[in-house]
Design a protein around this motif. Structure first.
Motif, short mmCIF file in Angstrom:
data_model
loop_
_atom_site.label_atom_id
_atom_site.label_comp_id
_atom_site.label_asym_id
_atom_site.label_seq_id
_atom_site.Cartn_x
_atom_site.Cartn_y
_atom_site.Cartn_z
N ILE A 90 0.84 -1.21 0.00
CA ILE A 90 0.00 0.00 0.00
C ILE A 90 0.87 1.25 0.00
O ILE A 90 0.70 2.15 -0.83
CB ILE A 90 -0.95 0.00 1.21
N GLU A 91 1.80 1.35 0.94
CA GLU A 91 2.64 2.55 1.05
C GLU A 91 3.56 2.72 -0.16
O GLU A 91 3.85 3.83 -0.58
CB GLU A 91 3.47 2.50 2.34
N ALA A 92 4.02 1.58 -0.71
CA ALA A 92 4.87 1.66 -1.90
C ALA A 92 4.09 2.21 -3.09
O ALA A 92 4.60 3.02 -3.86
CB ALA A 92 5.44 0.28 -2.22
N GLU A 138 -4.45 4.21 10.87
CA GLU A 138 -3.56 5.12 10.15
C GLU A 138 -4.23 5.38 8.80
O GLU A 138 -4.18 4.56 7.89
CB GLU A 138 -2.19 4.49 9.97
N VAL A 139 -4.87 6.53 8.68
CA VAL A 139 -5.73 6.78 7.52
C VAL A 139 -4.95 7.01 6.23
O VAL A 139 -5.52 6.95 5.15
CB VAL A 139 -6.66 7.99 7.78
N SER A 140 -3.66 7.26 6.34
CA SER A 140 -2.88 7.52 5.13
C SER A 140 -2.13 6.29 4.63
O SER A 140 -1.37 6.39 3.67
CB SER A 140 -1.88 8.65 5.39
N SER A 141 -2.35 5.14 5.28
CA SER A 141 -1.57 3.98 4.87
C SER A 141 -2.37 2.69 5.04
O SER A 141 -3.57 2.64 4.76
CB SER A 141 -0.25 3.92 5.65
N LEU A 142 -1.71 1.64 5.50
CA LEU A 142 -2.29 0.30 5.58
C LEU A 142 -3.62 0.27 6.31
O LEU A 142 -4.55 -0.42 5.90
CB LEU A 142 -1.31 -0.64 6.27
N GLY A 143 -3.75 1.02 7.41
CA GLY A 143 -4.93 0.94 8.27
C GLY A 143 -6.23 1.15 7.53
O GLY A 143 -7.18 0.38 7.67
N GLU A 300 -6.45 0.51 -7.00
CA GLU A 300 -7.83 0.88 -7.29
C GLU A 300 -8.65 1.04 -6.01
O GLU A 300 -9.52 1.93 -5.92
CB GLU A 300 -8.46 -0.15 -8.22
N THR A 301 -8.35 0.22 -5.01
CA THR A 301 -9.02 0.37 -3.71
C THR A 301 -8.62 1.69 -3.06
O THR A 301 -9.47 2.40 -2.51
CB THR A 301 -8.68 -0.81 -2.78
N ILE A 305 -11.24 4.80 -2.10
CA ILE A 305 -11.46 5.37 -0.77
C ILE A 305 -10.81 6.74 -0.63
O ILE A 305 -10.72 7.28 0.47
CB ILE A 305 -10.95 4.41 0.33
N GLU A 306 -10.32 7.28 -1.75
CA GLU A 306 -9.75 8.62 -1.83
C GLU A 306 -8.48 8.79 -1.00
O GLU A 306 -8.19 9.87 -0.48
CB GLU A 306 -10.79 9.68 -1.44
N ALA A 307 -7.73 7.69 -0.88
CA ALA A 307 -6.44 7.77 -0.20
C ALA A 307 -5.39 8.35 -1.14
O ALA A 307 -4.40 8.94 -0.70
CB ALA A 307 -6.01 6.40 0.29
N ILE A 308 -5.59 8.16 -2.46
CA ILE A 308 -4.71 8.74 -3.47
C ILE A 308 -5.53 9.12 -4.70
O ILE A 308 -6.68 8.66 -4.85
CB ILE A 308 -3.59 7.76 -3.92
N GLU A 309 -4.93 9.95 -5.55
CA GLU A 309 -5.50 10.23 -6.87
C GLU A 309 -4.53 9.68 -7.91
O GLU A 309 -3.38 10.10 -7.96
CB GLU A 309 -5.69 11.73 -7.08
#
Length: 323
Positions: A90-92, A138-143, A300-301, A305-309
């Motif tokens: 996810i973080e990568a 952790e809303v910006s990563s794996l969590g 795509e997930t 969930i709008e973690a990235i564009e």
């Protein structure tokens, strides 16, 4: 007098030439490749490799930089503090959309097979009971990824709960004071929380097998400068795995101490993930389509969930391919 000056000049020139050639003969000290790592049982094999001299034996100059969370490891790379970082896929995948320098996933450490969990007080008996409740992660990563997958599997979505950012080190206190009703967490933090006996596990990555892949990513530019680095890291990793198999008590003792866990608790945590040998990793890397497909699914997930564009096209170039 002129002869003396000429002799002096000649001596200086000879000295400068001698120093020049002496300098050329000296071996340049190579700067270490720096890698950020947060607490997680699977990553401890890298520390075991460092402590036992396996990186050095393989010819790699590696410096491991301790951080607290997956988000911290990612930030350390994005800010240029380190050359690479250990994390889930996810973080990568987030690095490119967040503007980071190009990276390659070079090591597939393990699959989380129950290690990542959602924990709540004993009074909450199921995932469905979390509807309308506050969940920390952790809303910006794996969590956030694990939470979305867990909710979806149990016929809910993120809009059905209230999500707040909680770093792993603050998880136990946030639960204890009632700030949150559940937490997405992982060892060693989850071990500390569950040791009180007051909480129950509502979800684990056993329900999403082979979706959470722990990795090691390194800057593409660093890899270009060190063409043998990937092979060296894989060699050291396998040496650490062999040592764990051949000397389990010593290896587990070393790794458990670093994680702040009892040996028995660390051993139990290891049982909730599938460590990947060099041979198993080579097979996965050879199956490029499988890895890329998993990468696209994760990406795509994250977009959903709008973690990235992102259009997720960068996933095609994410995994290391030997020339």
């Amino acid at each position: 007098m002129i002869k003396e000056e000429q002799s002096m000049i000649k001596g200086i020139i000879c000295l400068l030439v001698a120093l020049l050639f002496a300098g050329c003969g000296q071996k340049k000290v190579e700067e270490p490749v720096t890698i950020a790592i947060n607490p997680w049982p699977g990553y401890e094999l890298l520390y075991l490799a460092k402590q036992k001299g396996f990186f050095e034996a393989a010819g790699a100059n590696i410096e491991l930089v301790q951080v607290s969370t997956l988000s911290d490891a990612q930030r350390a790379y994005l800010t240029g503090y380190v050359d690479g970082f250990a994390s889930t896929m996810i973080e990568a995948i987030q690095v490119a959309p967040l503007g980071g320098k190009p990276i390659k996933i070079v090591l597939l450490a393990d699959y989380s097979d129950g290690g990542d969990v959602i924990i709540a007080p004993g009074s909450i008996e199921s995932m469905q009971a979390l509807k309308g409740e506050t969940i920390g992660c952790e809303v910006s990563s794996l969590g956030i990824f694990v939470l979305e997958r867990a909710l979806r599997l149990h016929d809910m979505q993120l809009d059905d709960v209230r999500v707040i950012n909680v770093e792993q080190g603050a998880a136990a206190s946030a639960l204890g004071i009632g700030k949150i009703d559940a937490i997405v967490t992982y060892p060693p933090y989850s071990v500390e929380i569950q040791s009180s006996g007051e909480y129950r596990e509502l979800f684990s990555t056993k329900e999403i097998p082979e979706e959470v892949l722990d990795t090691l990513s390194i800057s593409s530019s660093v890899l270009a400068e060190h063409p043998q680095l990937v092979a060296q890291i894989h060699q050291a990793w396998q040496m650490a795995m062999d040592y764990l198999q051949q000397h389990p008590d010593d290896a587990i003792g070393i790794m458990a101490k670093r994680e702040g866990l009892l040996a028995a608790d660390f051993k139990a945590a290891l049982a909730d993930l599938k460590l990947l040998s060099r041979e198993e990793q080579n097979k996965l890397f050879a199956q490029g389509d499988k890895l890329t497909q998993l990468g696209y699914s994760v990406c795509e997930t994250l977009v959903k969930i709008e973690a990235i564009e992102s259009d997720c096209g960068h996933v095609d170039e994410l995994f290391y391919r030997a020339n």
